[in-house]
Scaffold this motif. Structure first.
Motif, PDB file in Angstrom:
ATOM      1  N   LEU A 125       0.827  -1.205   0.000  1.00 46.12           N
ATOM      2  CA  LEU A 125       0.000   0.000   0.000  1.00 46.12           C
ATOM      3  C   LEU A 125       0.863   1.257   0.000  1.00 46.12           C
ATOM      4  N   GLN A 126       1.966   1.215   0.718  1.00 44.57           N
ATOM      5  CA  GLN A 126       2.875   2.357   0.730  1.00 44.57           C
ATOM      6  C   GLN A 126       3.392   2.638  -0.681  1.00 44.57           C
ATOM      7  N   LEU A 162      -6.708   5.935  -5.010  1.00 46.59           N
ATOM      8  CA  LEU A 162      -6.330   4.549  -4.703  1.00 46.59           C
ATOM      9  C   LEU A 162      -7.532   3.638  -4.890  1.00 46.59           C
ATOM     10  N   ASP A 163      -7.297   2.413  -5.294  1.00 47.43           N
ATOM     11  CA  ASP A 163      -8.369   1.435  -5.426  1.00 47.43           C
ATOM     12  C   ASP A 163      -8.357   0.532  -4.191  1.00 47.43           C
ATOM     13  N   CYS A 214       1.302  -0.804  13.649  1.00 42.56           N
ATOM     14  CA  CYS A 214       1.110  -1.481  12.366  1.00 42.56           C
ATOM     15  C   CYS A 214       0.256  -0.556  11.510  1.00 42.56           C
ATOM     16  N   ARG A 215       0.923   0.400  10.867  1.00 42.91           N
ATOM     17  CA  ARG A 215       0.167   1.447  10.169  1.00 42.91           C
ATOM     18  C   ARG A 215       1.058   2.213   9.202  1.00 42.91           C
ATOM     19  N   ILE A 216       0.409   3.065   8.420  1.00 38.96           N
ATOM     20  CA  ILE A 216       1.095   4.041   7.569  1.00 38.96           C
ATOM     21  C   ILE A 216       0.648   5.413   8.034  1.00 38.96           C
ATOM     22  N   ASP A 217       1.601   6.284   8.260  1.00 41.70           N
ATOM     23  CA  ASP A 217       1.306   7.674   8.583  1.00 41.70           C
ATOM     24  C   ASP A 217       1.620   8.521   7.353  1.00 41.70           C
TER      25      ASP A 217
END
Length: 178
Positions: free
Chosen positions: A55-56, A114-115, A150-153
């Protein structure tokens, strides 16, 4: 001295495993289970970390496409604008809200370029929180909480006043708690 023929063998033949042999096999299986099981137990966390890495990459690619379209439309120095990426299946324009030419840190912007499904239910791929006052969007797998590691910032672009100098968004991948 008398010899016996093969047909005349004594009846005390061993037909199975001894108790010692069975214990040795059980001990070996126990050692294998203790050493190998932890490697397979954390597959969910590894899968979530890999999904976030993918995803990143998608965010970076989409962010660069939006920025390129923003430069073409001369919106890249504006504090807020909307960049049209194209049309959807209904023929409606797909616009991405931008901040200094990059996607804004909002659910609307991310859904536009984004899809990926974002929601607060179990059928979604990811959850997100865009309530931070500093323009940070937190994206995390639906089986985690936003406070987990467990993430994207995604911190949206900023600019200095005067001659506009844009600082691109930062995308921080946190996978230590996956």
């Amino acid at each position: 001295m008398k010899t016996q023929s093969l047909n005349n063998l004594p009846l005390n033949k061993q037909a199975g495993f001894t108790l010692v042999e069975l214990i040795i096999v059980i001990v070996i299986l126990g050692i294998l289970a203790v050493t190998a099981a932890p490697r397979f137990l954390n597959l969910q966390g590894d899968a979530n970390a890999s999904t976030l890495e993918g995803l990143q990459g998608s965010i970076r690619s989409g962010m660069n496409i939006v920025n390129g379209k923003s430069i073409i439309a001369s919106n890249h120095k504006k504090a807020t604008a909307t960049v049209v990426l194209g049309t959807d299946a209904n023929g409606d324009s797909v616009g991405v809200p931008t901040v200094y030419g990059y996607p804004a840190a909002s659910e609307e912007a991310f859904k536009a370029f984004l899809d990926v499904s974002f929601a607060t239910n179990d059928s979604a791929d990811f959850n997100l929180d865009d309530t931070a006052a500093d323009g940070t969007l937190i994206i995390y797998p639906n089986s985690y909480e936003k406070t987990d590691e467990c993430r994207i910032d995604y911190k949206q672009a900023t600019a200095t006043t005067g001659p506009v100098v844009v600082t691109p968004p930062t995308i921080t991948l946190v996978t230590t708690g996956c």
